[in-house]
Write a protein that holds these residues in place. Structure first.
Motif, PDB file in Angstrom:
ATOM      1  N   ASP A  88       0.815  -1.216   0.000  1.00 47.12           N
ATOM      2  CA  ASP A  88       0.000   0.000   0.000  1.00 47.12           C
ATOM      3  C   ASP A  88       0.850   1.269   0.000  1.00 47.12           C
ATOM      4  OD1 ASP A  88      -2.333  -1.525   0.097  1.00 47.12           O
ATOM      5  OD2 ASP A  88      -2.247  -1.648   2.289  1.00 47.12           O
ATOM      6  N   ASP A  89       2.153   1.124  -0.153  1.00 51.84           N
ATOM      7  CA  ASP A  89       3.066   2.267  -0.128  1.00 51.84           C
ATOM      8  C   ASP A  89       3.872   2.310  -1.434  1.00 51.84           C
ATOM      9  OD1 ASP A  89       4.791   4.321   0.439  1.00 51.84           O
ATOM     10  OD2 ASP A  89       5.756   3.340   2.140  1.00 51.84           O
ATOM     11  N   PRO A  90       3.306   2.901  -2.494  1.00 55.02           N
ATOM     12  CA  PRO A  90       3.987   2.908  -3.793  1.00 55.02           C
ATOM     13  C   PRO A  90       5.237   3.797  -3.830  1.00 55.02           C
ATOM     14  CG  PRO A  90       2.004   4.240  -3.898  1.00 55.02           C
ATOM     15  CD  PRO A  90       2.009   3.568  -2.556  1.00 55.02           C
ATOM     16  N   ASP A  91       5.423   4.675  -2.849  1.00 54.91           N
ATOM     17  CA  ASP A  91       6.582   5.572  -2.840  1.00 54.91           C
ATOM     18  C   ASP A  91       7.763   5.009  -2.054  1.00 54.91           C
ATOM     19  OD1 ASP A  91       5.132   7.457  -4.288  1.00 54.91           O
ATOM     20  OD2 ASP A  91       4.316   8.359  -2.470  1.00 54.91           O
ATOM     21  N   ARG A  92       7.636   3.792  -1.547  1.00 59.16           N
ATOM     22  CA  ARG A  92       8.684   3.208  -0.723  1.00 59.16           C
ATOM     23  C   ARG A  92      10.010   3.097  -1.486  1.00 59.16           C
ATOM     24  NH1 ARG A  92       9.099   0.677   4.051  1.00 59.16           N
ATOM     25  NH2 ARG A  92       6.879   0.861   4.332  1.00 59.16           N
ATOM     26  N   VAL A 119       5.971  -6.060  -5.265  1.00 59.91           N
ATOM     27  CA  VAL A 119       5.367  -5.835  -3.946  1.00 59.91           C
ATOM     28  C   VAL A 119       3.886  -5.510  -4.089  1.00 59.91           C
ATOM     29  CG1 VAL A 119       5.363  -4.274  -1.949  1.00 59.91           C
ATOM     30  CG2 VAL A 119       7.518  -5.197  -2.795  1.00 59.91           C
ATOM     31  N   THR A 120       3.538  -4.702  -5.092  1.00 63.42           N
ATOM     32  CA  THR A 120       2.144  -4.304  -5.300  1.00 63.42           C
ATOM     33  C   THR A 120       1.308  -5.478  -5.815  1.00 63.42           C
ATOM     34  OG1 THR A 120       2.857  -2.057  -5.770  1.00 63.42           O
ATOM     35  CG2 THR A 120       0.644  -2.646  -6.454  1.00 63.42           C
ATOM     36  N   SER A 121       1.799  -6.185  -6.827  1.00 63.91           N
ATOM     37  CA  SER A 121       1.003  -7.262  -7.428  1.00 63.91           C
ATOM     38  C   SER A 121       0.825  -8.450  -6.483  1.00 63.91           C
ATOM     39  CB  SER A 121       1.629  -7.728  -8.743  1.00 63.91           C
ATOM     40  OG  SER A 121       2.874  -8.341  -8.504  1.00 63.91           O
ATOM     41  N   ALA A 122       1.818  -8.746  -5.668  1.00 64.68           N
ATOM     42  CA  ALA A 122       1.722  -9.871  -4.728  1.00 64.68           C
ATOM     43  C   ALA A 122       1.075  -9.462  -3.413  1.00 64.68           C
ATOM     44  CB  ALA A 122       3.114 -10.448  -4.464  1.00 64.68           C
ATOM     45  N   LYS A 123       0.729  -8.169  -3.317  1.00 64.08           N
ATOM     46  CA  LYS A 123       0.147  -7.645  -2.079  1.00 64.08           C
ATOM     47  C   LYS A 123       1.020  -8.029  -0.879  1.00 64.08           C
ATOM     48  CE  LYS A 123      -4.602  -7.316  -3.677  1.00 64.08           C
ATOM     49  NZ  LYS A 123      -4.300  -6.157  -4.433  1.00 64.08           N
TER      50      LYS A 123
END
Length: 188
Positions: A88-92, A119-123
């Motif tokens: 949930d943190d795309p700016d990491r 990280v986003t696709s695998a949640k």
């Protein structure tokens, strides 16, 4: 960067200049002294102010020296950011890069988009902790830090993708008035 020391030095130089002026006046025969050499007082005052200005300039342009505690705190913050993946943190990835320099920055920059996409696709949710940080050695402005950490990573399937305790060597180097990660080696 604070300017307390340069201001303190400037004030000390002014006090010294005032003291020297009084001593000169007394040597000439009392307050105000004789009017034969008023230029001497001005020259002394100008020299004192110039010396104070040079001291302020040298202090302001000197590189910052970091304490061991600052290296430990910066290492803890930077490594914790690496360990705690959060879909949930795309700016990491950008924050990781802003705290990186040198070899580590270059390597992570090449894979930052892939990291964010995975990280986003695998949640992915990473629950990492820095259990301990110690200074191994300093070399100039850089410091080699030893880190003990633990990590548990879960994906959208609900299963742990990775878990365990491990050790790392982290090279911290100052850049742009901040301590940044220059290299990371996982020891396991």
């Amino acid at each position: 960067m604070t300017i307390d020391r340069p201001i303190t030095r400037l004030r000390a130089a002014r006090r010294l200049s005032t003291q020297r002026r009084r001593e000169l006046d007394e040597a000439r025969g009392g307050p105000g002294g004789s009017k034969r050499r008023p230029g001497v007082v001005i020259v002394l005052a100008v020299v004192a102010v110039a010396l104070a200005g040079v001291a302020v300039w040298q202090y302001a342009s000197a590189p910052r020296h970091y304490s061991d505690a600052e290296y430990v705190a910066a290492t803890t913050d930077r490594v914790r950011l690496l360990l705690e993946a959060d879909s949930d943190d795309p700016d990491r990835a950008d924050r990781i890069l802003s705290g990186a320099t040198g070899e580590f920055h270059d390597a992570f920059a090449q894979s930052a988009d892939a990291y964010t996409q995975f990280v986003t696709s695998a949640k992915t949710q990473g629950d990492g902790s820095v259990d301990g940080v110690g200074l191994a050695r300093r070399n100039g402005d850089s410091a080699l830090m030893l880190v003990a950490a633990s990590l548990r990573v879960a994906t959208s399937t609900g299963q742990d993708a990775a878990a365990g305790d491990f050790r790392m060597r982290v090279l911290m180097t100052p850049e742009d008035d901040r301590l940044k990660i220059a290299a990371v080696e996982v020891l396991r």
